[in-house]
Design an enzyme around this catalytic site. Structure first.
Site, PDB file in Angstrom:
ATOM      1  NE  ARG A 124       7.026   3.817  -3.436  1.00  0.00           N
ATOM      2  CZ  ARG A 124       6.009   4.394  -2.783  1.00  0.00           C
ATOM      3  NH1 ARG A 124       6.226   5.378  -1.944  1.00  0.00           N
ATOM      4  NH2 ARG A 124       4.772   3.986  -2.978  1.00  0.00           N
ATOM      5  CD  GLU A 144       1.050   2.983  -7.499  1.00  0.00           C
ATOM      6  OE1 GLU A 144       0.432   3.642  -8.363  1.00  0.00           O
ATOM      7  OE2 GLU A 144       1.031   3.297  -6.303  1.00  0.00           O
ATOM      8  CG  ASN A 146       3.960   5.334  -7.080  1.00  0.00           C
ATOM      9  OD1 ASN A 146       2.756   5.484  -6.987  1.00  0.00           O
ATOM     10  ND2 ASN A 146       4.580   4.237  -6.664  1.00  0.00           N
ATOM     11  CB  SER A 151       5.441   9.380   0.689  1.00  0.00           C
ATOM     12  OG  SER A 151       4.587   8.299   0.469  1.00  0.00           O
ATOM     13  CE  LYS A 382      -3.571  -1.740  -9.132  1.00  0.00           C
ATOM     14  NZ  LYS A 382      -2.096  -1.610  -9.136  1.00  0.00           N
ATOM     15  CD  GLU A 386      -0.799   7.558  -8.717  1.00  0.00           C
ATOM     16  OE1 GLU A 386      -0.144   6.953  -7.858  1.00  0.00           O
ATOM     17  OE2 GLU A 386      -1.013   7.105  -9.847  1.00  0.00           O
ATOM     18  N   GLY A 387      -2.587   7.400  -4.374  1.00  0.00           N
ATOM     19  CA  GLY A 387      -2.652   7.717  -2.957  1.00  0.00           C
ATOM     20  C   GLY A 387      -3.432   6.740  -2.100  1.00  0.00           C
ATOM     21  NE  ARG A 468       4.550   1.258   0.563  1.00  0.00           N
ATOM     22  CZ  ARG A 468       3.725   1.632  -0.393  1.00  0.00           C
ATOM     23  NH1 ARG A 468       2.713   2.427  -0.129  1.00  0.00           N
ATOM     24  NH2 ARG A 468       3.898   1.198  -1.627  1.00  0.00           N
TER      25      ARG A 468
HETATM   26  P1  ADP Z   1      -2.294   3.701  -5.366  1.00  0.00           P
HETATM   27  O1  ADP Z   1      -1.951   4.572  -6.521  1.00  0.00           O
HETATM   28  O2  ADP Z   1      -3.585   4.059  -4.721  1.00  0.00           O
HETATM   29  O3  ADP Z   1      -1.152   3.557  -4.401  1.00  0.00           O
HETATM   30  P2  ADP Z   1      -1.756   0.923  -6.103  1.00  0.00           P
HETATM   31  O4  ADP Z   1      -1.813   0.450  -7.480  1.00  0.00           O
HETATM   32  O5  ADP Z   1      -0.412   1.063  -5.493  1.00  0.00           O
HETATM   33  O6  ADP Z   1      -2.587   2.272  -6.011  1.00  0.00           O
HETATM   34  O7  ADP Z   1      -2.627  -0.049  -5.184  1.00  0.00           O
HETATM   35  C1  ADP Z   1      -2.763   0.153  -3.778  1.00  0.00           C
HETATM   36  C2  ADP Z   1      -2.432  -1.126  -3.012  1.00  0.00           C
HETATM   37  O8  ADP Z   1      -3.246  -2.206  -3.469  1.00  0.00           O
HETATM   38  C3  ADP Z   1      -1.010  -1.607  -3.217  1.00  0.00           C
HETATM   39  O9  ADP Z   1      -0.133  -0.971  -2.334  1.00  0.00           O
HETATM   40  C4  ADP Z   1      -1.144  -3.107  -2.944  1.00  0.00           C
HETATM   41  O10 ADP Z   1      -1.140  -3.368  -1.548  1.00  0.00           O
HETATM   42  C5  ADP Z   1      -2.516  -3.421  -3.483  1.00  0.00           C
HETATM   43  N1  ADP Z   1      -2.402  -3.892  -4.883  1.00  0.00           N
HETATM   44  C6  ADP Z   1      -2.467  -3.143  -6.006  1.00  0.00           C
HETATM   45  N2  ADP Z   1      -2.302  -3.888  -7.124  1.00  0.00           N
HETATM   46  C7  ADP Z   1      -2.122  -5.150  -6.709  1.00  0.00           C
HETATM   47  C8  ADP Z   1      -1.896  -6.410  -7.381  1.00  0.00           C
HETATM   48  N3  ADP Z   1      -1.839  -6.484  -8.712  1.00  0.00           N
HETATM   49  N4  ADP Z   1      -1.752  -7.511  -6.618  1.00  0.00           N
HETATM   50  C9  ADP Z   1      -1.815  -7.462  -5.270  1.00  0.00           C
HETATM   51  N5  ADP Z   1      -2.028  -6.312  -4.580  1.00  0.00           N
HETATM   52  C10 ADP Z   1      -2.184  -5.168  -5.274  1.00  0.00           C
HETATM   53 MG    MG Z   2       0.611   2.574  -4.572  1.00  0.00          MG
END
Ligand code: ADP
Ligand code: MG
Length: 492
Positions: A124, A144, A146, A151, A382, A386-387, A468
């Site tokens: 995804r 990101e 995945n 899910s 970051k 994950e998660g 979402r």
């Molecule tokens: P995880 O692997 O924990 O899901 P993500 O990279 O998806 O990590 O980050 C979690 C959440 O943080 C995302 O669903 C989004 O809402 C927010 N987020 C992450 N990166 C960005 C970004 N570059 N700009 C804005 N929001 C972000």
């Molecule tokens: Mg994510």
């Protein structure tokens, strides 16, 4: 073109809409278990009352590049193994307990000999529309990619069906007589069926590569006490309904006790059903291994070491590391790893990236170390996790880094924040309707079956989408974690 406003309804009409929505959701499985649940009692999943506007062009672009992303990641796993494993080797030093353990298990399974070269990816790719400064040309930007345990493919189909039901039923119209949206403005993601189709294709290729069983089964590896199990069940039911394929569910803790291996083939002990695909909906986070590390890590290696097709394999899971995502935003790298792309496809793919920096001793790393302190409000930091719930945002970044020895900064990536438009939709969580500004994240699903040894791709498909949404005041967006909700698109 600007989107039309959300439907304007009186309070009694909203109450009526909520009742219709709750009944439909309970009747059709748009549900999750609440915290501390009893097995007999589920709740309506956190959802929006109305679909949220999403630019049609951006949506089409996101769908159009999905197969290229599928291919990019599997090319890393198959054709760039040495590049990948070198990076994973150094990441393992920073993050011994998780990345290190996954990578160790990978090396051990390689040393014992590959039992199944076929590998399945259910991926995804997540995006936000970066349009706050540029309404004329909204661009999708990747949050990101995945590669494990993706899910909400199940609930996404359901919320699309729900919004369509409410629209057709007249519940969005203040006179109860018209559809507020045209049908084609609020399409339904076919992700339940298409994710199941991807798994079923894995099953069929397992069988054509020499199984002796008449019928093979899918093994879902799941978390104990999973609150989002209905999302997974929808895929299981689709496997049975459309493909006649049965599924089992086991935790990592129980996997070795409840299965057995004979001539590398994996069987469910009780029935001696042969497993064609091991589908992980657990194992993506350190907490999945905490209860009994020896047993759970042992189970991961044990399953990897069988003839069953893994979804995903250890190396495919690891290819989704945040560090790899950072490296894959570099145009020379993408060009080299995806040589078959046309110039326009390449441009489209590259335009989906924002800047992501390493925090190491490279030139880019040095720039990033300055940026993190000079303008942290533009960034998210970051770790290799994950998660949800792991990132560090904006002004928290400098203090966080200061508390960390600089040699450990290399385990993190520094990413530019994306700024999507807000919409004032209504979110239903339990019995409360919140009428707040929200922002949305589009996830595009894809499935790919490939040979991890040769790099041959047997099938590469799109598999629907997910929207979402979360309060724009919140940094994170996890639905299960209580930050967000499941939504669907209204294309404009
Ligand atoms: P995880 O692997 O924990 O899901 P993500 O990279 O998806 O990590 O980050 C979690 C959440 O943080 C995302 O669903 C989004 O809402 C927010 N987020 C992450 N990166 C960005 C970004 N570059 N700009 C804005 N929001 C972000
Ligand atoms: Mg994510």
């Amino acid at each position: 073109m600007a989107p039309k406003d959300f439907p304007e309804l009186s309070q009694p009409q909203v109450n009526d809409l909520v009742e219709k929505l709750q009944h439909w959701s309970l009747a059709n499985g748009l549900v999750m278990y609440p915290p501390n649940f009893e097995s007999y009692s589920a709740s309506v999943a956190p959802i929006t009352l109305f679909p949220t506007p999403f630019p049609k062009k951006s949506f089409e672009n996101a769908l159009a590049i999905q197969k290229h992303f599928n291919e990019l990641y599997i090319n890393v796993v198959t054709h760039q193994k040495e590049w990948l494993t070198n990076i994973l080797q150094s990441l393992s030093k920073f993050d011994a307990d998780f990345t290190g353990n996954l990578f160790d298990a990978y090396k051990k399974s390689q040393a014992r000999g590959v039992k199944q070269p076929l590998s399945l990816g259910l991926f995804r790719s997540d995006y936000m529309v970066n349009d706050i400064d540029n309404q004329e040309q909204p661009e999708i930007k990747q949050i990101e990619f995945n590669t494990v345990s993706i899910s909400f493919g199940g609930l996404s189909t359901k919320v699309g069906q729900l919004h369509n039901y409410l629209n057709k039923n007249g519940a969005y119209d203040d006179k109860y007589s018209y559809k507020y949206y045209e049908d084609e403005e609020i399409p339904i993601s076919n992700s339940i069926k298409e994710l199941a189709d991807g798994i079923a294709y894995g099953d069929s290729q397992y069988n054509s590569s020499g199984s002796t069983a008449n019928k093979t089964v899918i093994l879902f590896i799941v978390q104990d006490g999973e609150r989002n199990c209905f999302d997974q069940r929808h895929i299981e039911y689709s496997l049975l309904d459309f493909h006649g394929i049965k599924s089992y569910r086991l935790t990592l803790e129980d996997a070795q006790e409840k299965t057995t291996v004979n001539q590398d083939k994996l069987y469910i002990k009780e029935t001696m059903d042969e497993v064609s695909v091991v589908y992980y909906r657990s194992g993506y986070s350190p907490s999945d291994y905490e209860s009994n590390p020896e047993l759970t890590w042992g189970a991961r290696l044990y399953l990897e070491d069988t003839k069953a097709i893994k979804c995903p394999s250890l190396l495919t899971q690891l290819s989704g590391s945040k560090k790899i995502q950072q490296l894959l935003t570099q145009s020379e790298t993408v060009k080299k790893f995806l040589p078959g792309l046309s110039e326009s496809e390449f441009t489209k793919l590259m335009s989906s990236f924002v800047n992501i920096y390493p925090l190491d001793d490279s030139e880019d790393g040095k720039i990033a170390k300055k940026l993190a302190f000079e303008s942290p409000e533009k960034f998210v930091l970051k770790p290799q996790r994950e998660g949800g719930g792991n990132n560090i945002y904006k002004d928290d970044i400098p203090g966080f880094l200061k508390n960390l020895p600089e040699e450990d900064w290399g385990a993190y990536i520094l990413m530019e924040l994306i700024h999507p438009s807000n919409f004032k939709n209504k979110i239903l969580r339990n019995s409360t309707v919140y009428n707040e500004e929200i922002i949305s994240e589009l996830g595009v699903f894809g499935t790919i079956l490939f040979n991890e040894e040769t790099g041959e791709i047997l099938q590469n498909e799109n598999a629907g989408w997910l929207l979402r949404s979360k309060f724009s005041s919140s940094d994170e967006g996890g639905v299960a974690a209580g930050f967000g909700c499941v939504d669907n698109i209204y294309l404009y």
